[in-house]
Design an enzyme around this catalytic site. Structure first.
Site, short mmCIF file in Angstrom:
data_model
loop_
_atom_site.label_atom_id
_atom_site.label_comp_id
_atom_site.label_asym_id
_atom_site.label_seq_id
_atom_site.Cartn_x
_atom_site.Cartn_y
_atom_site.Cartn_z
CB THR A 12 -2.71 -1.08 -2.23
OG1 THR A 12 -2.18 -0.07 -1.37
CG2 THR A 12 -4.22 -1.04 -2.21
CG LEU A 14 6.23 -1.17 -0.83
CD1 LEU A 14 7.76 -1.35 -0.90
CD2 LEU A 14 5.88 -0.21 0.29
CG HIS A 15 -0.09 2.24 -3.78
ND1 HIS A 15 -0.39 3.58 -3.68
CD2 HIS A 15 -0.63 1.66 -2.69
CE1 HIS A 15 -1.09 3.80 -2.58
NE2 HIS A 15 -1.23 2.65 -1.96
CG LEU A 16 3.11 7.63 -6.52
CD1 LEU A 16 4.56 7.41 -6.90
CD2 LEU A 16 2.40 8.42 -7.59
#
Length: 87
Positions: A12, A14-16
């Site tokens: 996914t 570099l999401h949160l």
């Protein structure tokens, strides 16, 4: 100053959560730590800066570390990214 390119392996990007892990890792070092993605530069110690770079899976970023512990910082960050940043 030292630098190294690395490919983001997280499905996914570099999401949160992985951005937070990256920042936590970077904050352990005194060196200035940034990364370049396309034409933008992000502060690896700022979650908002990392999220703002919009890095996706398969993208290549280049870390830049400058300071008294730059070698250790670079090794640690590259290892964290190669290990999937907790995912």
């Amino acid at each position: 100053m030292v630098s190294q390119k690395v490919v983001i392996k997280n499905p996914t990007g570099l999401h949160l959560r992985p951005a937070g892990i990256l920042c936590k890792e970077a904050m352990q070092f005194k060196s200035l730590i940034t990364f370049r993605f396309r034409e933008s530069t992000a502060n690896a110690k700022s979650v908002l800066s990392v999220l703002g770079a919009c890095v996706k899976s398969g993208d290549e970023i280049e870390f830049f570390c400058e300071g008294e512990d730059e070698q250790e910082a670079l090794k640690s960050l590259v290892r964290a990214v190669e290990n999937g940043l907790g995912e």
